[in-house]
Design a protein around this motif. Structure first.
Motif, short mmCIF file in Angstrom:
data_model
loop_
_atom_site.label_atom_id
_atom_site.label_comp_id
_atom_site.label_asym_id
_atom_site.label_seq_id
_atom_site.Cartn_x
_atom_site.Cartn_y
_atom_site.Cartn_z
N ARG A 1 -15.57 -8.88 -2.55
CA ARG A 1 -14.94 -7.57 -2.77
C ARG A 1 -13.43 -7.66 -2.59
N LEU A 2 -12.98 -8.42 -1.62
CA LEU A 2 -11.54 -8.59 -1.39
C LEU A 2 -10.89 -9.27 -2.60
N ARG A 3 -11.55 -10.28 -3.16
CA ARG A 3 -11.04 -10.93 -4.37
C ARG A 3 -10.91 -9.91 -5.51
N LEU B 1 1.13 -7.25 2.65
CA LEU B 1 -0.17 -7.40 2.02
C LEU B 1 -0.86 -8.67 2.55
N ALA B 2 -0.10 -9.74 2.73
CA ALA B 2 -0.66 -10.98 3.29
C ALA B 2 -1.23 -10.70 4.68
N ALA C 1 -7.63 -6.47 -9.03
CA ALA C 1 -7.32 -5.12 -9.52
C ALA C 1 -5.88 -4.74 -9.15
N TYR C 2 -5.46 -5.11 -7.96
CA TYR C 2 -4.09 -4.82 -7.53
C TYR C 2 -3.10 -5.52 -8.45
N GLY D 1 3.40 -7.75 -14.86
CA GLY D 1 3.09 -8.75 -13.83
C GLY D 1 3.09 -8.11 -12.46
N PRO D 2 2.62 -8.84 -11.48
CA PRO D 2 2.54 -8.34 -10.11
C PRO D 2 3.93 -8.05 -9.54
#
Length: 196
Positions: free
Chosen positions: A173-175, A143-144, A180-181, A188-189
């Protein structure tokens, strides 16, 4: 043309080299072109660098170091609120260096000796993006990589097309996508790549 002041030496020559390569490409990066840009003799450029290969490598390392340290990527708190804030303004201010780095990336396809410099630069950028993701509880190198590629594409479009407004919108938009992700996980993530 900017005259090299006494005592600035190699640093001023590297700045001149970045401007030359940004304007003329790496193929145009010669002792004479750097000397003309800096307002010195080509002998002084030869004295400082010894070979064109060394000139290119040192210029590349300087541009990478300056850019990696200066690109605004991390937030000061979780939530992505300030992630990449100011990227469009930074790119506009530092357009010459950003153009040089894209020239360097293309030249590295033809000159394998430049690949380690580009790999080091991209890895440093990805590490900074990964740090932002970790700050938000996401440990996902893929993802990074994807997020950095999106930012790199926005910078490329800005320096080639002048899309400052679009860069700002793309970062916003990326933020939102990253928020949202992160939000779609109740506990938690994720600690790693999402299963498919």
């Amino acid at each position: 043309m900017t005259q090299v002041a006494y005592g600035q030496g190699e640093s001023a020559l590297l700045d001149a080299a970045i401007r030359v390569a940004s304007r003329d490409g790496l193929r145009g990066l010669t002792y004479r072109a750097v000397a003309a840009e800096a307002g010195v003799t080509h002998g002084l450029v030869a004295y400082h660098f010894g070979s064109r290969a060394v000139l290119i490598r040192k210029t590349a390392l300087r541009a990478v170091s300056d850019s990696v340290d200066a690109v605004p990527l991390e937030s000061d708190a979780p939530g992505y609120e300030r992630f990449a804030e100011g990227l469009a303004a930074f790119t506009a201010r530092d357009e010459v260096t950003q153009v040089f780095l894209f020239e360097l990336a293309l030249e590295a396809r033809r000159d394998a000796s430049l690949l380690p410099v580009m790999e080091e630069a991209y890895e440093a950028y990805r590490a900074r993006v990964r740090s932002e993701l970790l700050n938000n509880g996401i440990d996902d190198p893929d993802l990074a990589h994807l997020v950095f590629a999106a930012l790199d594409g926005l910078v490329f479009q800005q320096v080639t097309l002048g899309t400052v407004r679009e860069t700002r919108g793309g970062v916003d938009r990326l933020r939102a996508l990253l928020r949202a992700y992160s939000a779609r996980f109740d506990s938690g993530p994720p600690a790693g790549p999402t299963p498919r």
